[in-house]
Design a protein around this motif. Structure first.
Motif, PDB file in Angstrom:
ATOM      1  N   ASP A 139     -34.839   2.958 -55.323  1.00 21.49           N
ATOM      2  CA  ASP A 139     -35.716   3.792 -56.157  1.00 21.49           C
ATOM      3  C   ASP A 139     -37.106   3.992 -55.576  1.00 21.49           C
ATOM      4  O   ASP A 139     -38.132   3.757 -56.246  1.00 21.49           O
ATOM      5  N   PRO A 140     -37.207   4.447 -54.328  1.00 22.53           N
ATOM      6  CA  PRO A 140     -38.531   4.663 -53.739  1.00 22.53           C
ATOM      7  C   PRO A 140     -39.308   5.795 -54.395  1.00 22.53           C
ATOM      8  O   PRO A 140     -40.492   5.980 -54.091  1.00 22.53           O
ATOM      9  N   PHE A 186     -42.272   9.178 -50.794  1.00 19.72           N
ATOM     10  CA  PHE A 186     -41.871   9.094 -49.397  1.00 19.72           C
ATOM     11  C   PHE A 186     -43.003   8.595 -48.507  1.00 19.72           C
ATOM     12  O   PHE A 186     -42.812   7.687 -47.685  1.00 19.72           O
ATOM     13  N   THR A 187     -44.180   9.163 -48.638  1.00 22.29           N
ATOM     14  CA  THR A 187     -45.281   8.832 -47.724  1.00 22.29           C
ATOM     15  C   THR A 187     -45.652   7.365 -47.802  1.00 22.29           C
ATOM     16  O   THR A 187     -45.789   6.685 -46.767  1.00 22.29           O
ATOM     17  N   GLY A 212     -32.880   8.618 -56.709  1.00 20.68           N
ATOM     18  CA  GLY A 212     -32.495   9.755 -57.515  1.00 20.68           C
ATOM     19  C   GLY A 212     -32.846  11.102 -56.934  1.00 20.68           C
ATOM     20  O   GLY A 212     -31.953  11.885 -56.588  1.00 20.68           O
ATOM     21  N   PRO A 213     -34.132  11.445 -56.808  1.00 27.67           N
ATOM     22  CA  PRO A 213     -34.515  12.813 -56.429  1.00 27.67           C
ATOM     23  C   PRO A 213     -33.907  13.239 -55.095  1.00 27.67           C
ATOM     24  O   PRO A 213     -34.117  12.593 -54.062  1.00 27.67           O
ATOM     25  N   VAL A 214     -33.179  14.321 -55.115  1.00 36.79           N
ATOM     26  CA  VAL A 214     -32.442  14.774 -53.932  1.00 36.79           C
ATOM     27  C   VAL A 214     -33.378  15.136 -52.788  1.00 36.79           C
ATOM     28  O   VAL A 214     -33.147  14.741 -51.634  1.00 36.79           O
ATOM     29  N   THR A 264     -26.622   8.131 -53.546  1.00 37.71           N
ATOM     30  CA  THR A 264     -27.114   9.069 -54.558  1.00 37.71           C
ATOM     31  C   THR A 264     -26.398   8.788 -55.872  1.00 37.71           C
ATOM     32  O   THR A 264     -25.260   8.313 -55.882  1.00 37.71           O
ATOM     33  N   HIS A 265     -27.055   9.070 -56.987  1.00 40.15           N
ATOM     34  CA  HIS A 265     -26.418   8.807 -58.280  1.00 40.15           C
ATOM     35  C   HIS A 265     -26.681   9.947 -59.260  1.00 40.15           C
ATOM     36  O   HIS A 265     -27.747  10.567 -59.254  1.00 40.15           O
TER      37      HIS A 265
END
Length: 319
Positions: free
Chosen positions: A132-133, A138-139, A168-170, A187-188
């Motif tokens: 769950d980053p 991302f950065t 989660g976020p694609v 992915t979920h």
């Protein structure tokens, strides 16, 4: 129910691991009533983990954060009872933020794996995910000394055989895959009978040799038990259009004598891009039932009919 059939094993991206089309999800066996709506007593959770570790499926996925470590503790007890991790078994856990303080730093990742290994009674795991980053983005995840750098070091040190990213976020997961730092992506809730949004992510992963694990194919339960039992998808209230799509797919399944849950599982397992599909279980007998869902014959026509329903749903949702 008769005994479960043997399951084939598939290459898991570039990890060198061979994995069955199903992975047992360890969230429910640790008892997560807030997510799943029911309690799982400790002994039942341990018995479920024993069955997962000794049955036809050769993979189990857990996390530092599931039930604040209780899932890992129960898996660890199961490993103790059976004498250790079976050869070739793909046990995965996840690096997690501190649930009390929200800390999601490189130092926290070190503590996370130390906690996990102690609970599991192991000195290494075959697969270790960053979990769950999206909580930091991302950065920040990729910053020097941050979570990803520590995860890579854990692989280099042999504490993790392979590393992945689970979230989660694609679009964010596509950024992680593009770094080529990861061996696996999980992915979920975004590649199911009624949600196809992870398609570009899956394509990216396959193109780069990254193994794909697809989780939550039941969408939190509605794609196992139907819209009459719940109006929630992915742990929140579902849009009316999505509920209508679920009901139509239920009708199609009933017309050809296929359980909705079998269609939900096989939508994922039949996809050649997906190495393994994670299915959460909370009772020992659910493992054989999951294998049955994954191997039940389904007529080809059902898939094209389901695709037509989802296309109509998608068109209506974008108007």
């Amino acid at each position: 129910m008769t005994g479960s059939p043997d399951l084939p094993r598939r290459p898991f991206g570039r990890t060198g691991l061979q994995i069955t089309p199903l992975t047992i999800g360890g969230g429910p066996l640790g008892s997560m009533p807030g997510n799943f709506g029911y309690e799982v007593p400790a002994e039942r959770g341990v018995a479920t983990a024993v069955a997962a570790l000794t049955g036809p499926v050769n993979a189990l996925d857990t996390s530092n954060s599931y039930s604040r470590g209780e899932s890992e503790r129960r898996v660890g007890e199961a490993l103790r009872r059976i004498g250790g991790l079976p050869d070739g078994y793909v046990l995965s856990t996840k690096l997690d933020r501190d649930l009390d303080t929200g800390e999601f730093t490189g130092d926290r990742m070190r503590r996370s794996i130390e906690e996990s290994l102690e609970r599991l009674g192991l000195d290494r795991v075959p697969l270790l995910h960053l979990h769950d980053p999206e909580h930091i983005g991302f950065t920040e995840s990729m910053a020097p000394g941050g979570p990803v750098e520590v995860l890579v070091r854990l692989r280099d040190e042999g504490i993790a055989g392979a590393i992945g990213v689970a979230g989660g976020p694609v679009d964010m997961l596509r950024e992680f895959v593009a770094t080529d730092a990861f061996d696996v992506v999980l992915t979920h809730n975004r590649w199911t009978l009624v949600d196809r949004s992870a398609g570009p992510l899956i394509d990216d992963a396959v193109a780069r040799g990254v193994g794909v694990a697809n989780a939550a194919v039941f969408g939190g339960g509605i794609l196992a038990s139907g819209a009459a039992s719940t109006t929630r998808y992915a742990y929140k209230e579902a849009a009316p259009e999505l509920l209508a799509a679920v009901r139509e797919i239920e009708r199609l399944c009933a017309a050809c004598g296929v359980p909705l849950g079998a269609a939900a599982v096989q939508f994922s397992t039949r996809d050649p891009r997906i190495a393994t599909t994670v299915v959460g279980v909370s009772r020992p007998e659910r493992i054989a039932e999951s294998v049955e869902l994954a191997t039940l014959p389904i007529p080809d026509q059902l898939w094209s009919d389901v695709d037509s329903v989802v296309a109509r749903f998608a068109a209506g949702a974008t108007r």
